[in-house]
Write an enzyme that holds these catalytic residues in place. Structure first.
Site, mmCIF file in Angstrom:
data_model
loop_
_atom_site.group_PDB
_atom_site.id
_atom_site.type_symbol
_atom_site.label_atom_id
_atom_site.label_comp_id
_atom_site.label_asym_id
_atom_site.label_seq_id
_atom_site.Cartn_x
_atom_site.Cartn_y
_atom_site.Cartn_z
ATOM 1 N N SER A 189 1.061 -1.118 0.140
ATOM 2 C CA SER A 189 0.014 0.033 -0.108
ATOM 3 C C SER A 189 0.606 1.544 0.217
ATOM 4 O O SER A 189 2.416 1.068 0.402
ATOM 5 C CB SER A 189 -0.884 -0.368 1.289
ATOM 6 O OG SER A 189 -2.404 0.698 0.385
ATOM 7 N N ASP A 232 2.915 4.608 0.993
ATOM 8 C CA ASP A 232 3.824 4.697 2.092
ATOM 9 C C ASP A 232 3.981 3.896 3.005
ATOM 10 O O ASP A 232 4.208 4.236 4.116
ATOM 11 C CB ASP A 232 3.412 5.454 2.906
ATOM 12 C CG ASP A 232 4.284 6.812 3.400
ATOM 13 O OD1 ASP A 232 5.273 6.911 2.936
ATOM 14 O OD2 ASP A 232 3.854 7.760 4.813
ATOM 15 N N SER A 265 10.438 1.938 -1.374
ATOM 16 C CA SER A 265 11.587 3.080 -2.186
ATOM 17 C C SER A 265 12.355 2.931 -0.754
ATOM 18 O O SER A 265 14.131 3.080 -1.463
ATOM 19 C CB SER A 265 10.777 4.388 -2.782
ATOM 20 O OG SER A 265 10.232 4.051 -3.504
ATOM 21 N N SER A 279 -29.335 11.987 -31.093
ATOM 22 C CA SER A 279 -31.237 11.912 -31.169
ATOM 23 C C SER A 279 -31.839 13.230 -31.762
ATOM 24 O O SER A 279 -31.257 13.932 -31.451
ATOM 25 C CB SER A 279 -31.468 11.619 -30.045
ATOM 26 O OG SER A 279 -33.004 11.483 -30.119
ATOM 27 N N GLY A 280 -32.874 12.657 -32.802
ATOM 28 C CA GLY A 280 -32.959 14.232 -33.632
ATOM 29 C C GLY A 280 -32.269 15.073 -33.736
ATOM 30 O O GLY A 280 -32.751 15.779 -35.902
ATOM 31 N N LYS A 294 -32.005 10.708 -38.870
ATOM 32 C CA LYS A 294 -31.204 9.651 -39.808
ATOM 33 C C LYS A 294 -32.712 9.579 -40.043
ATOM 34 O O LYS A 294 -32.227 8.554 -41.242
ATOM 35 C CB LYS A 294 -30.895 9.110 -38.606
ATOM 36 C CG LYS A 294 -29.303 9.347 -37.893
ATOM 37 C CD LYS A 294 -28.508 9.428 -36.696
ATOM 38 C CE LYS A 294 -29.291 8.213 -35.299
ATOM 39 N NZ LYS A 294 -30.128 9.947 -35.273
ATOM 40 N N SER A 346 -25.762 4.916 -32.601
ATOM 41 C CA SER A 346 -24.362 4.213 -32.207
ATOM 42 C C SER A 346 -23.431 5.839 -32.339
ATOM 43 O O SER A 346 -22.260 6.201 -33.256
ATOM 44 C CB SER A 346 -23.829 3.995 -34.195
ATOM 45 O OG SER A 346 -24.317 4.741 -35.395
#
Length: 631
Positions: A30, A32, A36, A467-468, A471, A539
């Protein structure tokens, strides 16, 4: 003459270094927990730092350190500016060091949850894992997650390093409590070795030398264990595998297959098989830059020549003829998801397994795994750092071994097709034999003959937009014009299909992907029937439109972008959907709280805000005639 002993001693030294065994290990856990710092302490105490490095460390410790007046050993490894400023590890840092007994390559991996993918990268090349635990904090979620990934990636040797033992007054009771909790957690993991060590990376307790502060501890120091743990080269005992990296053809008289041997041993005369095709031959010679070899083993880069002219190319696997890998276009796997954007079943990705890269999709998430309880949870998507068991389907058969049998040929990565980023790492569990039991039935009437009867070229006209956008209106007009000219067509409209074939799907991203996948497959069938198929779907995702395109033959997918500004589409919204979406009554609505990805290279773009539907329909029909789809 006086230099000969020196040269001889130097040669002996080099030979001794070459003959030392190598241990690859990583530190994880985890945030700290001191990963290192531990590596820095190892480098410092083994006296592998030069004076200028120590001087730099001293200066950096005063500027960036978190250890007061002491040297901050973490700064030896945390090299990025962002790491030093925040006091955390972000990237994987590799360091090499050696003692009189062994050589080591250590990977310092991040503890933060968002960098779990980096930890998995470090673990994939390691023989041993040091799981660090802060003695004050105990076992945390990230400790469990990293331990589970270590187990998934096949590491058999683990050190439980209970760090910062000095901050709990070197308490044996606290150490025993943490060891008991962790041992119960990993009881079913089947590690070959699990060695708990109480230590203080900052002060060096039990790192190199045994600490007087822990008289109750009788086990090895960390370095003692690292120097003596027996890590067998299991790759040598596995069946021969060589993923072909390239075909070496310098002239007409030489043809060899180059790559790094993934497992096993090979000798001239051995029988081998090209896994994918099943073609067999024998090893004629093993060629390297230093000449021919009588034997080569796992880890060596070689070029193999065969006694027969067999067809093999990059991505194929040469394998022992008596022990072949599986070949299938479907398999089950454990998958670690490593991207902020969720995994969506049905979405096309690339997978790279060995030297081969193929298109693939996740067909099913069987379950995801809670890393704290190992409970199997139902899931439709997979988020960052989640682990799941999934089924994959590849566009063409691939050769593999189950990861448990051969990690080199059973591991793969998942690549996003749009960004080319690595988004997941997987381990093959087993092939799904359902794929090999179903074969294409040969049909006597072809797509071409069906289309010829209709006097047209089959195609899918894929109308996409907000949408709208208009198509469906334009698609209806196009079909009406084609029908009037005697063309054979069928229109698949998004709203209509959701009343039948896709009635079980909602509007989440995952459901949208499946919505398009099903329609793409149906469109392909209609194309095989010789029809001109009109598809009117929002789509919104490029990846799914690309999936539809790749299902079809060359020139059969015609993308038609109905380009309508959002404000225009919203103004003509007779259904009131945009209004409800902005009020929060409709979730995942494209253009409001779900994105629309515009086509980058559509065959036809219609400016729906500036032209009439009739004019745009005429433009589509004119394009079809100009490009030979209809007379």
């Amino acid at each position: 003459m006086t230099r000969q002993p020196e040269a001889s001693a130097f040669s002996e030294y080099l030979a001794a270094q070459e003959n030392k065994s190598l241990l690859r290990f990583l530190t994880c856990g985890s945030v700290d927990d001191g990963k290192s710092t531990l590596i820095g302490r190892l480098l410092y105490d083994t006296k592998l730092l030069f004076e200028d490095q120590i001087a730099t460390l001293s200066a950096d410790s005063r500027k960036h350190g978190t250890a007061g007046e002491d040297l901050d050993f973490a700064l030896l490894v945390d090299g990025l500016a962002a790491e030093r400023e925040q006091g955390i590890t972000i990237d994987v840092a590799y360091r090499f060091f050696a003692t009189d007994k062994r050589k080591f390559i250590v990977a310092d991996t991040p503890g933060h949850e968002q960098y779990t993918r980096n930890m998995a990268t470090g673990a994939s090349n390691s023989d041993l894992a040091i799981i660090l635990v802060d003695a004050r904090q105990g076992i945390l979620t990230q400790t469990r997650r990293h331990s589970y990934i270590v187990k998934l990636l096949g590491l058999q040797h683990v050190v439980l390093a209970v760090n910062k033992i000095d901050l709990v007054d070197f308490s044996q009771e606290r150490f025993d409590e943490i060891v008991k909790t962790y041992s119960e957690f990993v009881a079913d993991f089947g590690f070959d070795t699990l060695v708990p060590i109480p230590l203080s990376a900052r002060f060096g307790d039990n790192v190199i030398a045994r600490s007087e502060n822990t008289p109750w501890y009788s086990g090895p120091t960390l370095l003692q264990h690292l120097e003596n743990v027996a890590v067998e080269n299991e790759a040598l005992a596995r069946p021969f595998r060589l993923p072909v990296q390239w075909v070496n053809r310098p002239n007409l008289d030489f043809r060899g297959f180059s790559g790094t041997i993934a497992s096993g041993i090979v000798r001239p005369g051995d029988a081998v098989v090209v896994a994918g095709s099943g073609a067999t031959s024998r090893i004629k010679s093993i060629v390297t830059a230093d000449g021919e070899l009588e034997e080569a083993s796992a880890g060596e880069a070689v070029t193999l020549t065969l006694t027969d002219e067999v067809d093999a190319s990059r991505g194929d696997i040469l394998a022992a003829a008596s022990d072949r890998p599986e070949v299938s276009d479907q398999f089950a796997a454990h998958l670690i998801w490593m991207h902020d954007e969720a995994l969506l079943p049905g979405r096309p990705y690339l997978i790279k397994i060995g030297t081969r890269t193929v298109g693939a999709t996740v067909t099913e998430i069987k379950h995801k795994v809670d890393v704290n309880t190992f409970q199997r949870l139902a899931a439709k998507t997979l988020a960052l750092n989640e682990v799941a068991v999934v089924n994959f389907s590849t566009h063409e058969p691939v050769a593999f071994d189950p990861f448990a049998d051969n990690p080199k040929t059973g591991a793969f990565i998942v690549i996003d097709r749009m960004s080319n980023l690595t988004v997941g790492a997987g381990m093959v569990d087993f092939g799904l034999r359902r794929a090999t039991n179903v074969h294409w039935q040969e049909l006597n009437v072809s797509k071409q003959s069906r289309a010829a009867l209709k006097g047209q070229k089959p195609a899918v006209l894929w109308f996409t937009g907000l949408s709208g956008a208009g198509k469906s209106t334009i698609a209806n007009l196009v079909e009406k014009k084609l029908n009037a000219e005697g063309r054979h067509t069928y229109l698949l409209d998004g709203d209509n299909v959701r009343h039948g074939l896709n009635r079980d799907l909602g509007f989440t991203d995952a459901d949208r992907v499946e919505n398009i996948r099903r329609v793409a497959e149906v469109s392909k069938l209609f194309t095989d029937a010789g029809l001109i198929t009109l598809v009117s779907f929002i789509s919104p995702f490029r990846a799914e439109r690309r999936l539809a395109r790749e299902l079809l033959g060359a020139g059969e997918f015609v993308e038609i972008f109905v380009d309508t500004p959002l404000e225009v589409a919203e103004a003509r919204d007779v259904k009131g959907l945009y209004k409800r979406a902005r009020a929060g009554q409709i979730k995942n609505f494209t253009g409001i709280d779900s994105p629309y990805e515009k086509p980058e290279a559509a065959e036809i773009t219609l400016s729906a805000g500036a032209e009439s539907p009739q004019a745009m329909a005429d433009a589509v029909v004119s394009w079809l005639k100009a490009n030979g789809y209809v007379d």
